[in-house]
Scaffold this motif. Structure first.
Motif, short mmCIF file in Angstrom:
data_model
loop_
_atom_site.label_atom_id
_atom_site.label_comp_id
_atom_site.label_asym_id
_atom_site.label_seq_id
_atom_site.Cartn_x
_atom_site.Cartn_y
_atom_site.Cartn_z
N THR A 61 0.83 -1.21 0.00
CA THR A 61 0.00 0.00 0.00
C THR A 61 0.86 1.25 0.00
OG1 THR A 61 -1.78 -1.17 1.16
CG2 THR A 61 -1.81 1.24 1.25
N GLU A 64 2.29 1.77 -3.48
CA GLU A 64 1.30 2.29 -4.42
C GLU A 64 1.22 3.82 -4.29
OE1 GLU A 64 -0.16 0.90 -6.80
OE2 GLU A 64 -0.82 -1.14 -6.38
N ALA A 188 -5.39 3.70 -3.23
CA ALA A 188 -4.73 2.66 -2.44
C ALA A 188 -5.13 2.80 -0.98
CB ALA A 188 -3.22 2.76 -2.60
N ASN A 317 -5.83 -1.43 -5.25
CA ASN A 317 -4.66 -1.53 -4.36
C ASN A 317 -4.04 -2.91 -4.53
OD1 ASN A 317 -2.72 -1.16 -2.41
ND2 ASN A 317 -4.12 -1.05 -0.67
#
Length: 394
Positions: A61, A64, A188, A317
């Motif tokens: 995460t 991203e 995300a 995500n």
């Protein structure tokens, strides 16, 4: 995507498994070199896997949001530095600390590769593409004990040169920017990871590696204790795991596209249980190796299954979902020595065979899911179209 731009993503899949098990065939040599016992040196597996697994709870995460490409390049270069620290460690304490840093840096590479592949291939080829990624993961697991075993016959510190060179190569040769340079635009989120397919992927990943790393560690111990094999021979036997997975990865990917993840998960876990028992109780080196081959094939199929279910569970995500499943996978691997080595000490054969409890529990879980929902064509993990339309797979 052109094949010349995809294959670096596949090659990168080798680093995580390579780093996690590279010490197992040279435990005795590491112990001798650092002035400690082999039992203490086996902590190098756990030292790598705990930070590797813990950081993957959040690494995907975060990447991203930061940008995949930049995060991956920095992590690869940091991995090179940690390899050097491992090779230069003067004591066990320094060595374990360097292994922990090595695991931490690798947490920011593997899940990004899975997300990039998922964003780069058409729906009908996703299973096969992630099968090839699993093949390179198997290759990392295959060549890790082989290269480490050969290095251990000369100087165990040389074992860290190969993964360092691979990471340098990948940092200098990025894949397609359309996938690796992607950066989430407010999508995300952590809440997108709260879904049932991802929970299933995490459970299967944990149980798979609890068994697989248990086999890696215990087969090395059994090869020496029961058959008197040296480091090179132990490396060759352990390499059967990854070689089997490498050779059967394309078949596993095709079966995933054809059968779906639930059916393939049942088949792979059944093979995994049989292979573990065979490796534990087989009376000869050949029988033990045959069991290792079965486990290697099953684990590659399960890697492809888990990666597909996870990466398609949260399209906004992907790296976060992939990293979460991989985190559970390597938490299972980190716990494996703690769970299985004491049982092996109590009873070598049956303690080793107890590793089959993990795939049997996975079969119970999959059976419950199948009874509740049935093996539907659109069941958990069936890939959806990649954002922006399908591209030509490599």
């Amino acid at each position: 995507m052109r094949s010349t731009r995809v294959w670096p993503l596949y090659v990168g899949g080798a680093l995580g498994p390579y780093g996690s098990t590279m010490v197992t065939p040279i435990v005795q040599e590491v112990a001798d070199g650092l002035g400690t016992g082999p039992e203490a040196a086996t902590a190098a597996v756990t030292a790598y896997m705990i930070p590797f697994a813990a950081l993957m709870l959040v690494s995907g995460t975060l990447a991203e949001r930061w940008g995949r490409g930049r995060t991956m390049r920095v992590s690869l270069l940091a991995f090179v530095v940690t390899c050097a620290l491992c090779a230069l460690a003067p004591t066990l304490e320094w060595f374990l600390a360097a292994r922990a840093l090595q695991g931490a840096t690798n947490a920011f590479t593997t899940p990004l590769l899975v997300a990039a592949i998922t964003d780069s291939v058409p729906r009908e080829r996703l299973g096969r593409s992630l099968g090839w990624f699993a093949a390179w993961q198997a290759a990392g697991q295959a060549f890790s004990p082989l290269i480490s075993g050969v290095s251990g016959a000369v100087d165990w510190r040389l074992a860290f040169a190969a993964p360092a060179l691979c990471a340098l190569f990948l940092a200098a040769l990025p894949a397609d920017p359309a996938a690796t340079e992607r950066r989430a635009a407010g999508r995300a989120t952590w809440s997108s990871l709260l879904n049932a397919p991802l929970a299933l992927a995490c459970a299967l990943a944990f149980l798979c590696y609890l068994a697989a790393v248990g086999l890696t560690v215990l087969s090395a111990l059994r090869a020496e204790d029961a058959f008197g094999l040296g480091p090179v021979a132990r490396g060759l036997v352990a390499a059967a795991f990854g070689i089997a997975g490498l050779l059967l990865a394309d078949t596993a990917g095709r079966l995933l596209d054809r059968l779906g993840p639930l059916a393939l998960g049942v088949l792979a876990n059944a093979v995994l249980a049989v292979g573990l028992v065979t490796a534990a109780l087989g009376p000869t080196v050949a029988a033990m190796t045959a069991g290792i081959v079965g486990v290697g094939a099953a684990v590659t199929a399960l890697r492809a299954t888990v990666n597909t279910v996870a990466a398609t569970s949260a399209p906004g995500n992907r790296a976060g979902a992939s990293s979460l499943a991989l985190s559970f996978q390597f938490f299972g691997g980190a716990l494996a020595p703690v769970v299985w080595v004491p049982l092996y000490g109590l009873s070598a054969g049956w303690g080793f065979a107890a590793t089959a409890a993990a795939p049997l529990l996975a079969l119970v879980l999959l059976g419950a899911v199948l009874r509740r929902s049935g093996p539907r064509p659109d069941g958990p993990g069936r890939p959806e179209p990649a954002p922006g339309g399908p591209r030509a797979a490599g």
